[in-house]
Design a protein around this motif. Structure first.
Motif, PDB file in Angstrom:
ATOM      1  N   VAL A 109       1.045  -1.264  -0.017  1.00  0.00           N
ATOM      2  CA  VAL A 109      -0.164  -0.515   0.133  1.00  0.00           C
ATOM      3  C   VAL A 109       0.877   1.463   0.130  1.00  0.00           C
ATOM      4  O   VAL A 109       1.998   1.119   0.387  1.00  0.00           O
ATOM      5  CB  VAL A 109      -1.073   0.115   1.090  1.00  0.00           C
ATOM      6  CG1 VAL A 109      -0.084   0.206   2.846  1.00  0.00           C
ATOM      7  CG2 VAL A 109      -1.758   0.655   0.934  1.00  0.00           C
ATOM      8  N   THR A 113      -2.068   6.300   1.807  1.00  0.00           N
ATOM      9  CA  THR A 113      -3.148   5.157   2.965  1.00  0.00           C
ATOM     10  C   THR A 113      -2.716   4.967   4.243  1.00  0.00           C
ATOM     11  O   THR A 113      -3.138   4.473   4.879  1.00  0.00           O
ATOM     12  CB  THR A 113      -3.425   4.450   1.885  1.00  0.00           C
ATOM     13  OG1 THR A 113      -3.540   4.700   0.396  1.00  0.00           O
ATOM     14  CG2 THR A 113      -3.482   2.883   1.704  1.00  0.00           C
ATOM     15  N   ARG A 114      -1.245   3.986   4.312  1.00  0.00           N
ATOM     16  CA  ARG A 114      -0.858   4.405   5.470  1.00  0.00           C
ATOM     17  C   ARG A 114      -0.951   5.247   6.396  1.00  0.00           C
ATOM     18  O   ARG A 114      -1.415   4.494   7.424  1.00  0.00           O
ATOM     19  CB  ARG A 114       0.828   3.161   5.419  1.00  0.00           C
ATOM     20  CG  ARG A 114       1.478   2.287   4.758  1.00  0.00           C
ATOM     21  CD  ARG A 114       2.460   1.802   4.757  1.00  0.00           C
ATOM     22  NE  ARG A 114       3.321   1.069   4.000  1.00  0.00           N
ATOM     23  CZ  ARG A 114       2.473  -0.143   4.092  1.00  0.00           C
ATOM     24  NH1 ARG A 114       1.950  -0.796   5.129  1.00  0.00           N
ATOM     25  NH2 ARG A 114       3.457  -0.823   3.282  1.00  0.00           N
TER      26      ARG A 114
END
Length: 171
Positions: A109, A113-114
């Motif tokens: 990812v 997004t993390r």
């Protein structure tokens, strides 16, 4: 029956929602990683080619409102991070490192997004009645940043109030 959340929790959740806007995360980390963005023609859109002009404008406006970036039309560096912006970049890095080490939310990812998932998870975790499974660097970093930067909470509350007022006028 659902109990209403305390105002402080609502303010914090609104602030986290603002701080996890993809364009804002990209803007802050781009400047943190690569230095100030200059006035050169196309340098701003070149750095953020995958963001629409509207997304980029919203990120810049939000960053200015939160005093995360300093913009000056008269200096070679058009946008540079303020002290608060540098501290937020460190929160983002802390969240990303924590998530990468745990492969959260998935093995593969992207950075944004993390950061989004980690900060959203840890902001909701702080107010759960059950204890967190481990001490969390992102939770502490976020809480410290929010405490030092109450402007983010105020901005989120003001924005929410405007949205409610505007929503009441819809036909």
């Amino acid at each position: 029956m659902t109990r209403a959340l305390p105002d402080s929790l609502l303010s914090e959740r609104r602030a986290v929602r603002t701080l996890t806007l993809p364009g804002l995360i990209r803007l802050i980390t781009e400047i943190d990683d690569n230095g100030p963005i200059s006035h050169r023609r196309g340098s701003l859109q070149g750095a953020f080619g995958d963001l629409t002009p509207g997304q980029l404008r919203h990120a810049i406006d939000t960053a200015r409102a939160l005093d995360l970036v300093h913009s000056d039309e008269t200096t070679p560096d058009r946008y540079r991070l303020t002290e608060s912006g540098e501290a937020l970049a460190e929160v983002y890095d802390t969240a990303a490192r924590w998530a990468r080490a745990r492969q959260f939310p998935a093995v593969t990812v992207d950075f944004v997004t993390r950061v989004q998932h980690t900060l959203q998870l840890h902001s909701s975790d702080q107010h759960q009645s059950r204890p967190a499974p481990e001490p969390s660097e992102p939770r502490h970093a976020l809480a410290d940043w929010l405490q030092s930067n109450s402007r983010a909470l105020d901005h989120a509350d003001a924005r929410s109030s405007r949205e409610l007022a505007e929503g009441g006028r819809a036909a």
